[in-house]
Motif scaffolding. Structure first.
Motif, PDB file in Angstrom:
ATOM      1  N   ASP A 104       0.830  -1.201   0.000  1.00  0.00           N
ATOM      2  CA  ASP A 104       0.000   0.000   0.000  1.00  0.00           C
ATOM      3  C   ASP A 104       0.861   1.246   0.000  1.00  0.00           C
ATOM      4  O   ASP A 104       2.101   1.178   0.007  1.00  0.00           O
ATOM      5  CB  ASP A 104      -0.975  -0.015   1.182  1.00  0.00           C
ATOM      6  N   ASP A 105       0.174   2.408  -0.019  1.00  0.00           N
ATOM      7  CA  ASP A 105       0.887   3.685  -0.043  1.00  0.00           C
ATOM      8  C   ASP A 105       1.092   4.253   1.350  1.00  0.00           C
ATOM      9  O   ASP A 105       1.360   5.446   1.514  1.00  0.00           O
ATOM     10  CB  ASP A 105       0.164   4.690  -0.941  1.00  0.00           C
ATOM     11  N   VAL A 106       0.985   3.376   2.356  1.00  0.00           N
ATOM     12  CA  VAL A 106       1.259   3.771   3.741  1.00  0.00           C
ATOM     13  C   VAL A 106       2.608   3.212   4.182  1.00  0.00           C
ATOM     14  O   VAL A 106       3.534   3.964   4.486  1.00  0.00           O
ATOM     15  CB  VAL A 106       0.130   3.298   4.684  1.00  0.00           C
ATOM     16  N   ASP A 107       2.722   1.895   4.209  1.00  0.00           N
ATOM     17  CA  ASP A 107       3.996   1.269   4.583  1.00  0.00           C
ATOM     18  C   ASP A 107       4.969   1.199   3.412  1.00  0.00           C
ATOM     19  O   ASP A 107       6.169   1.056   3.614  1.00  0.00           O
ATOM     20  CB  ASP A 107       3.753  -0.139   5.125  1.00  0.00           C
ATOM     21  N   ARG A 108       4.447   1.246   2.192  1.00  0.00           N
ATOM     22  CA  ARG A 108       5.243   1.300   0.967  1.00  0.00           C
ATOM     23  C   ARG A 108       6.189   0.100   0.826  1.00  0.00           C
ATOM     24  O   ARG A 108       7.319   0.223   0.356  1.00  0.00           O
ATOM     25  CB  ARG A 108       6.006   2.622   0.871  1.00  0.00           C
TER      26      ARG A 108
END
Length: 207
Positions: A104-108
């Motif tokens: 995802d674009d949070v933990d990348r």
């Protein structure tokens, strides 16, 4: 950057260190030296792909003939997906096993899959956007698929009524692909990877 080997031999999860402040964010999402140290050779960069999917879309399970196969370094730059690696190498101690990693674009996070492994994903959000770095260019004659909903694989897709492409919906089961002789051979995959030069090229490339 932390690199962890998955339960499927030949696949790794990469978690980058993020540097953020009120201005924004910086992250090294790919380091050839760190990856090479973990997997034993650099990733040859031959092609880059971008895939955008709506929520509930399942793509895969795709794999390529070995040699040369197609190693992949995959990360999600927008939204979220469940990224799935499947061991399709006949004779492998983890043959038929799959493992999913949330990208995802949070933990990348990213996932690296070596040659011979199958790959697929399920979009968890609309406009889920994946970026792929690939070791070989796309060769449709050498590309194959296994049905992502095959009961033998028993992948736990997080979607009610997964949305498939016409190609994936018509893909054969694992047993059918195995009987056809199209699945990669574990020893051949190991031999190919062992023969990669320090620059990521195969010695057979003659370059």
């Amino acid at each position: 950057m932390k690199i962890r080997q998955l339960s499927v031999e030949g696949a790794w999860e990469i978690t980058p260190q993020q540097h953020g402040d009120p201005r924004g964010l910086f992250v090294e999402w790919y380091r050839f030296d760190a990856l090479a140290e973990a997997v034993g050779h650099p990733l040859r960069l031959a092609q880059g792909n971008l895939s955008v999917s709506a929520r509930g879309v399942v793509r895969g399970i795709h794999f390529a003939d070995v040699p040369p196969g197609q190693a992949k370094y995959v990360t999600c730059v927008r939204g979220a997906v469940l990224d799935v690696t499947v061991d399709l190498r006949v004779g492998s101690p983890t043959f038929g096993r799959w493992e999913g990693v949330r990208l995802d674009d949070v933990d990348r996070r990213a996932v690296y899959l070596s040659e011979g492994l199958g790959h697929g994903f399920c979009a968890l959000t609309d406009d889920a956007t994946l970026s792929y770095l690939c070791s070989a260019t796309y060769n449709p004659a050498a590309e194959h698929a296994v049905h992502p909903l095959d009961a033998e694989l028993a992948i736990e897709w997080p979607a009610d009524g997964p949305r498939l492409s016409a190609r994936d919906a018509a893909a054969p089961t694992l047993a059918q692909v195995r009987d056809s002789g199209l699945l990669p051979d574990y020893r051949a995959c190991r031999s190919f990877v062992a023969g990669l030069r320090p620059d990521g090229m195969s010695y057979s490339d003659g370059i």
